[in-house]
Write an enzyme that holds these catalytic residues in place. Structure first.
Site, PDB file in Angstrom:
ATOM      1  CB  CYS A  36      -0.963  -0.038   1.175  1.00  0.00           C
ATOM      2  SG  CYS A  36      -1.943  -1.544   1.102  1.00  0.00           S
ATOM      3  CG  HIS A  47      -1.575   4.690   5.123  1.00  0.00           C
ATOM      4  ND1 HIS A  47      -1.585   4.433   3.773  1.00  0.00           N
ATOM      5  CD2 HIS A  47      -1.760   3.489   5.736  1.00  0.00           C
ATOM      6  CE1 HIS A  47      -1.773   3.124   3.584  1.00  0.00           C
ATOM      7  NE2 HIS A  47      -1.892   2.539   4.754  1.00  0.00           N
ATOM      8  CD  GLU A  60      -1.238   8.190   9.097  1.00  0.00           C
ATOM      9  OE1 GLU A  60      -2.186   7.386   8.967  1.00  0.00           O
ATOM     10  OE2 GLU A  60      -0.839   8.945   8.190  1.00  0.00           O
ATOM     11  CE  LYS A 102      -5.764   4.438   2.562  1.00  0.00           C
ATOM     12  NZ  LYS A 102      -4.734   5.464   2.844  1.00  0.00           N
ATOM     13  CG  HIS A 122      -6.387   0.901   1.724  1.00  0.00           C
ATOM     14  ND1 HIS A 122      -5.497   1.567   0.894  1.00  0.00           N
ATOM     15  CD2 HIS A 122      -5.615   0.233   2.624  1.00  0.00           C
ATOM     16  CE1 HIS A 122      -4.266   1.300   1.269  1.00  0.00           C
ATOM     17  NE2 HIS A 122      -4.311   0.496   2.314  1.00  0.00           N
ATOM     18  CG  PHE A 167       0.133  -5.789   4.741  1.00  0.00           C
ATOM     19  CD1 PHE A 167      -0.395  -4.891   5.645  1.00  0.00           C
ATOM     20  CD2 PHE A 167      -0.662  -6.851   4.330  1.00  0.00           C
ATOM     21  CE1 PHE A 167      -1.688  -5.047   6.153  1.00  0.00           C
ATOM     22  CE2 PHE A 167      -1.947  -7.021   4.820  1.00  0.00           C
ATOM     23  CZ  PHE A 167      -2.463  -6.118   5.726  1.00  0.00           C
TER      24      PHE A 167
HETATM   25  C1  LIG Z   1       4.652   1.407   8.500  1.00  0.00           C
HETATM   26  O1  LIG Z   1       4.005   0.545   7.595  1.00  0.00           O
HETATM   27  C2  LIG Z   1       3.469  -0.660   8.189  1.00  0.00           C
HETATM   28  C3  LIG Z   1       2.602  -1.404   7.245  1.00  0.00           C
HETATM   29  O2  LIG Z   1       1.260  -0.897   7.314  1.00  0.00           O
HETATM   30  C4  LIG Z   1       2.521  -0.430   9.180  1.00  0.00           C
HETATM   31  O3  LIG Z   1       2.285  -1.687   9.813  1.00  0.00           O
HETATM   32  C5  LIG Z   1       2.986   0.572  10.127  1.00  0.00           C
HETATM   33  O4  LIG Z   1       1.778   1.027  10.630  1.00  0.00           O
HETATM   34  C6  LIG Z   1       3.627   1.756   9.482  1.00  0.00           C
HETATM   35  N1  LIG Z   1       4.125   2.535  10.545  1.00  0.00           N
HETATM   36  C7  LIG Z   1       3.326   3.226  11.294  1.00  0.00           C
HETATM   37  C8  LIG Z   1       3.988   3.639  12.537  1.00  0.00           C
HETATM   38  O5  LIG Z   1       2.219   3.548  11.015  1.00  0.00           O
END
Ligand SMILES: *[C@@H]1O[C@H](CO)[C@@H](O)[C@H](O)[C@H]1NC(C)=O
Ligand SMILES: *[C@@H]1O[C@H](CO)[C@@H](O)[C@H](O)[C@H]1NC(C)=O
Length: 427
Positions: A172, A313, A324, A350, A355, A414
């Site tokens: 993603c 995101h 986030e 979103k 998504h 992911f």
């Molecule tokens: C970085 O990307 C990974 C994949 O979604 C995610 O698991 C992780 O949430 C992301 N980092 C943060 C702190 O959001």
């Protein structure tokens, strides 16, 4: 370092075909999420039966009809994600007014476009046919239909672009990495113009089955599809799978000026990081996201206080949105900042389109570019109650007017891959 600007936009989303149609409906608070429960018998048993589907219909109504954009026969040759990529590219090139005929111009134009999953339907159908009837049922088009870089390949063949031809696939984060990497190709002198973005079309029962089994999808709003994607809301319960494409034309600044192109915004910074933590779950403190944003700002030579808007995101999952949010709050206020409230505006589009996986980062980058260009913040739909620790302005339910000099666009995938793009007004 050579400066990179955005001179063309193209998109296909669940809100319609064309970036203007999408943007207007997004600002109006419309949703592109619908029920897919009745599409086929195998959908009904799935825990999640909502999706963001590109509407079919005529070009005039903002609907998708393959033959509006493709030559006869292309439909059979090209995966759906490639078809969307071709159409979004045509729109972006038209918008940019970039139709090179000279050999040197074609050599200076490259493509960097990816997909997260690619052509799942073809893979599924061919697997079933092979299992039932054997080798002779496999089409000679199977391999070219499957390869993810064929989106970028078909674009270069259609327009004769002989610059770098590259395809990102980082789940993603694909769309954001594609735009960020493409901007570096220009900055480092490998190309003067880059077609960059992401495309996805994998709304297939197998994809929903897989994402359901990894407990990623929204399951509590099958009866009320438009409420199902609710980033940052207390009742969020997973993401809503969606399809579409986003493509931008990036251009070296002097090249754009020399031909009198209209400039939307400047690509100011790009930061990437890895969580180094877990296949699907984020770190609770959001460290990966924080590093990506910090690196984008360092690359842009901008301090956090200069950022006016973040297109998050935030996919509408409990863990991801909270992580986030923690990262954004730490970036803006330092580790203790949650107490004092946060001036930054953050929204997740979103809520309206779901998504788009490999296309999400590209479409959301376009929304961030338009926020910079037009000084308006797209809303977060379905955000009625934020939880503890959510102290920023999440632009709930309705668009807001605000001067946006700098916007960040975050994308996470992911595997723990995180990227952030910084766009600023061109001055
Ligand atoms: C970085 O990307 C990974 C994949 O979604 C995610 O698991 C992780 O949430 C992301 N980092 C943060 C702190 O959001
Ligand atoms: C896959 O098979 C289904 C069912 O036969 C069919 O409707 C669909 O068009 C096929 N898809 C592709 C890409 O060939």
């Amino acid at each position: 370092m050579r400066r990179v600007v955005v001179t063309g936009l193209g998109a296909i989303t669940p809100l319609g075909v064309g970036i203007r149609r999408t943007w207007n409906r997004l600002l109006a608070g419309d949703s592109g999420i619908v029920s897919i429960a009745k599409s086929a018998p195998q959908w009904r048993e799935l825990p999640s039966t909502v999706a963001g589907i590109v509407p079919e219909g005529s070009k005039e109504e903002g609907g998708w009809k393959a033959l509006d954009w493709l030559e006869r026969g292309d439909e059979r040759r090209m995966a759906k994600f490639t078809q969307y990529a071709i159409a979004a590219t045509e729109m972006a090139l038209e918008d940019a007014g970039w139709r090179p005929n000279k050999q040197e111009d074609k050599e200076a134009t490259g493509v960097c476009l990816g997909s997260g999953i690619g052509n799942l339907e073809e893979l599924y159908n061919t697997s079933v046919a092979y299992d039932k009837t054997g080798y002779k049922k496999v089409s000679p088009l199977f391999v070219p239909q499957l390869l993810i870089n064929l989106g970028a390949g078909h674009i270069s063949m259609k327009y004769g672009f002989q610059g770098p031809n590259h395809a990102v696939t980082t789940a993603c984060t694909t769309g954001a990495h594609a735009i960020g990497d493409a901007s570096r190709f220009i900055a480092f002198g490998d190309a003067d113009v880059m077609i960059a973005g992401g495309s996805e079309s994998c709304i297939h029962p197998l994809a929903l089955a897989g994402f359901s089994r990894s407990r990623s999808l929204a399951t509590a709003f099958n009866h009320d599809p438009t409420s199902s994607s609710r980033p940052f809301d207390q009742d969020r319960c997973g993401f809503v799978i969606a399809e579409g494409a986003g493509v931008v034309v990036l251009e070296e600044l002097e090249h754009a000026k020399a031909r009198g192109a209209d400039i939307y915004a400047e690509v100011r910074g790009y930061g990437c990081s890895g969580d180094a933590h877990h296949v699907t779950a984020p770190r609770e403190d959001g460290l990966g996201a924080l590093l990506a944003m910090k690196r984008a700002l360092k690359n842009a030579n901008i301090v956090p206080n200069d950022v006016n808007y973040i297109n998050a995101h935030a996919t509408s999952t409990q863990l991801g949105d909270a992580a986030e949010n923690a990262a954004i709050t730490t970036l803006m206020l330092g580790p203790e900042g949650v107490e004092s409230g946060c001036q930054i505006a953050v929204s997740s589009t979103k809520g309206a389109i779901g998504h788009l996986l490999g296309a999400a980062g590209a479409v959301e980058a376009i929304f961030s570019i338009l926020a910079v260009k037009e000084n308006v913040l797209p809303p977060t739909l379905n955000l009625h109650n934020v939880g503890d620790g959510f102290k920023c302005n999440y632009v709930p339910l309705a668009a807001q007017d605000k001067t946006v000099n700098v916007a960040l666009s975050n994308s996470f995938g992911f595997g723990g891959t995180n990227a952030s793009l910084a766009f600023s007004k061109y001055k």
